[in-house]
Write an enzyme that holds these catalytic residues in place. Structure first.
Site, mmCIF file in Angstrom:
data_model
loop_
_atom_site.group_PDB
_atom_site.id
_atom_site.type_symbol
_atom_site.label_atom_id
_atom_site.label_comp_id
_atom_site.label_asym_id
_atom_site.label_seq_id
_atom_site.Cartn_x
_atom_site.Cartn_y
_atom_site.Cartn_z
ATOM 1 N N ARG A 218 -16.080 76.675 43.702
ATOM 2 C CA ARG A 218 -17.121 77.038 42.746
ATOM 3 C C ARG A 218 -18.027 75.829 42.515
ATOM 4 O O ARG A 218 -17.567 74.672 42.584
ATOM 5 C CB ARG A 218 -16.506 77.450 41.404
ATOM 6 C CG ARG A 218 -15.889 78.831 41.412
ATOM 7 C CD ARG A 218 -16.945 79.919 41.506
ATOM 8 N NE ARG A 218 -16.393 81.252 41.436
ATOM 9 C CZ ARG A 218 -16.148 82.044 42.488
ATOM 10 N NH1 ARG A 218 -16.388 81.626 43.713
ATOM 11 N NH2 ARG A 218 -15.680 83.268 42.311
ATOM 12 N N HIS A 266 -23.650 80.988 48.836
ATOM 13 C CA HIS A 266 -22.462 81.692 48.326
ATOM 14 C C HIS A 266 -22.206 82.992 49.112
ATOM 15 O O HIS A 266 -22.225 84.094 48.558
ATOM 16 C CB HIS A 266 -22.616 82.009 46.822
ATOM 17 C CG HIS A 266 -21.290 82.284 46.158
ATOM 18 N ND1 HIS A 266 -20.999 81.902 44.868
ATOM 19 C CD2 HIS A 266 -20.164 82.902 46.603
ATOM 20 C CE1 HIS A 266 -19.766 82.287 44.560
ATOM 21 N NE2 HIS A 266 -19.241 82.897 45.603
HETATM 22 P P1 NDP Z 1 -5.261 81.663 44.562
HETATM 23 O O1 NDP Z 1 -5.132 81.896 43.097
HETATM 24 O O2 NDP Z 1 -4.473 82.483 45.497
HETATM 25 O O3 NDP Z 1 -4.947 80.121 44.871
HETATM 26 C C1 NDP Z 1 -5.356 79.080 44.058
HETATM 27 C C2 NDP Z 1 -4.700 77.794 44.545
HETATM 28 O O4 NDP Z 1 -5.233 76.694 43.802
HETATM 29 C C3 NDP Z 1 -3.170 77.784 44.319
HETATM 30 O O5 NDP Z 1 -2.551 77.153 45.428
HETATM 31 C C4 NDP Z 1 -3.042 76.900 43.072
HETATM 32 O O6 NDP Z 1 -1.787 76.234 42.967
HETATM 33 C C5 NDP Z 1 -4.144 75.912 43.321
HETATM 34 N N1 NDP Z 1 -4.512 75.188 42.100
HETATM 35 C C6 NDP Z 1 -4.915 75.691 40.910
HETATM 36 N N2 NDP Z 1 -5.156 74.697 40.038
HETATM 37 C C7 NDP Z 1 -4.910 73.532 40.701
HETATM 38 C C8 NDP Z 1 -4.957 72.164 40.347
HETATM 39 N N3 NDP Z 1 -5.307 71.781 39.119
HETATM 40 N N4 NDP Z 1 -4.638 71.245 41.284
HETATM 41 C C9 NDP Z 1 -4.253 71.613 42.535
HETATM 42 N N5 NDP Z 1 -4.175 72.912 42.937
HETATM 43 C C10 NDP Z 1 -4.497 73.848 42.027
HETATM 44 O O7 NDP Z 1 -6.812 81.780 44.882
HETATM 45 P P2 NDP Z 1 -7.543 82.204 46.245
HETATM 46 O O8 NDP Z 1 -6.996 81.414 47.359
HETATM 47 O O9 NDP Z 1 -7.569 83.681 46.364
HETATM 48 O O10 NDP Z 1 -9.054 81.758 45.920
HETATM 49 C C11 NDP Z 1 -9.353 80.428 45.545
HETATM 50 C C12 NDP Z 1 -10.781 80.319 45.060
HETATM 51 O O11 NDP Z 1 -11.694 80.455 46.146
HETATM 52 C C13 NDP Z 1 -11.251 81.389 44.075
HETATM 53 O O12 NDP Z 1 -10.799 81.148 42.766
HETATM 54 C C14 NDP Z 1 -12.776 81.231 44.166
HETATM 55 O O13 NDP Z 1 -13.199 80.219 43.303
HETATM 56 C C15 NDP Z 1 -12.977 80.784 45.620
HETATM 57 N N6 NDP Z 1 -13.562 81.856 46.416
HETATM 58 C C16 NDP Z 1 -14.837 81.647 46.905
HETATM 59 C C17 NDP Z 1 -15.446 82.610 47.674
HETATM 60 C C18 NDP Z 1 -16.812 82.366 48.240
HETATM 61 O O14 NDP Z 1 -17.453 83.330 48.711
HETATM 62 N N7 NDP Z 1 -17.299 81.128 48.243
HETATM 63 C C19 NDP Z 1 -14.805 83.903 47.946
HETATM 64 C C20 NDP Z 1 -13.468 83.994 47.425
HETATM 65 C C21 NDP Z 1 -12.885 83.002 46.682
HETATM 66 P P3 NDP Z 1 -0.396 77.045 42.766
HETATM 67 O O15 NDP Z 1 -0.106 77.676 44.108
HETATM 68 O O16 NDP Z 1 0.585 76.008 42.432
HETATM 69 O O17 NDP Z 1 -0.641 78.057 41.686
HETATM 70 C C1 OXD Z 2 -15.471 85.736 44.988
HETATM 71 C C2 OXD Z 2 -16.694 85.152 45.466
HETATM 72 O O1 OXD Z 2 -14.897 85.196 44.050
HETATM 73 O O2 OXD Z 2 -17.470 85.852 46.087
HETATM 74 O O3 OXD Z 2 -15.043 86.748 45.545
HETATM 75 O O4 OXD Z 2 -16.923 83.957 45.291
#
Ligand code: NDP
Ligand code: OXD
Length: 303
Positions: A218, A266
């Protein structure tokens, strides 16, 4: 009981077909709501300003994977983020593209091409490029698997230290060691109180000199001024960004014209409407059966 659909117009007919074929009711847009008490779920990117209008609301479903843009919900209302194999694979593809761009010096070759300059740069093997993935959730694990298959030296960091098998894993408390071995840092974190601004001077300073940044999390993760200073000072050599703050990025923003940076608007993923509607259906059914809601967000944790 009905789902209120507040997402893009083109997606509405697909959602309508899937929900009605499954015997569920869907209302398309707030203007079409005749009985607010009948609304039990809302699917949206941006929710209505007045959620209090819907006294029987049980869940808000984010049509994307992220939920950081959503306001606090009334007590008892569940927040679910869309879980979709399509989203995960699209982001994986975008990250692969970005990693290969930086690994094979594409920003520099694009610059050379504009000058008509035929000049080879040293080529590194994938195995010698250490990649660090910040966030080893659904998407981070998929990315790690694909990069490992290509032969890169991959490690990941998650909050808990959890992640898929096959990659070296670091906990949030092992940041220094994780960053010190990240020639290319890939951010796939959710935006939370803990992660806001995480891509800043402190983090960049811990990376090997000349590291690259790939960011599909983000915009709020990245401190733009720190990025510019790290690029100017040589601590970072390049960046590929899919997310910025603000979005849309203004036309005159320095990022657009900096040859060391590649920006996409994005678009790493766009939710497939069939998968979006199927996720919503799974949420409705889980709520009705009293089962665990898929994609349920822990509001305390923020993801
Ligand atoms: P998940 O919730 O499956 O994974 C999040 C990961 O981040 C987990 O491994 C979590 O750790 C880790 N995490 C959270 N907080 C911290 C921290 N403080 N320090 C280190 N690691 C941390 O999310 P997704 O993989 O599904 O998606 C991740 C992000 O990708 C979304 O939230 C969104 O912001 C972004 N995204 C962007 C898109 C785009 O089009 N650009 C599309 C889709 C998603 P733990 O495993 O220990 O909980
Ligand atoms: C999502 C994104 O969160 O598009 O799916 O970033």
């Amino acid at each position: 009981m009905a789902l209120l659909f507040l997402s893009t117009r083109e997606r509405a007919p697909v959602w309508h077909r899937i929900l009605t074929e499954a015997g569920e009711e869907m209302v398309d847009g707030e203007a079409a709501v005749t009985d607010p008490a009948a609304i039990t779920e809302i699917a949206c990117w941006t929710p209505p300003a007045d959620l209090g209008r819907y006294p029987n609301l049980r869940a808000v479903i984010s049509v994307g994977a992220g939920v950081d843009h959503l306001p606090p919900l009334p007590p008892g209302v569940v927040l679910s983020r869309t879980l979709s194999a399509g989203i995960d694979a699209m982001v994986r593809d975008w990250v692969m593209m970005a990693v290969l761009m930086l690994h094979r010096d594409l920003p520099a070759y694009l610059q050379q091409a504009r000058q008509g300059l035929w000049k080879a740069r040293p080529v590194r093997e994938a195995a010698s490029r250490r990649i660090g993935i910040l966030g080893m959730g659904r998407i981070g694990r998929l990315v790690a698997d694909s990069l490992t298959t290509l032969g890169f030296d991959v490690a990941g960091q998650s909050r808990s230290g959890a992640g898929g098998p096959g990659s070296t894993l670091f906990r949030a408390s092992e940041t220094e060691a994780f960053l010190a071995r990240s020639d290319l840092l890939v951010c796939l974190l959710p935006l939370t109180e803990e992660t806001r601004g995480i891509l800043g001077a402190r983090t960049f300073a811990m990376l090997p000199r000349g590291a690259g940044l790939i960011h599909a999390g983000r915009g709020g993760h990245l401190r733009m001024t720190d990025l510019r200073e790290a690029l100017d000072g040589g601590q970072l050599s390049g960046a590929v960004l899919d997310v910025t703050d603000p979005e849309p990025l203004p036309a005159d923003h320095w990022l657009w014209s900096d040859p060391r940076v590649i920006v996409t608007p994005h678009v790493a993923a766009q939710t497939n409407p069939v998968e979006g509607a199927q996720h919503a259906l799974a949420v409705i059914r889980a709520l009705r059966a009293g089962h665990a809601v898929p994609g349920r967000v822990d509001r305390e944790r923020g993801y």
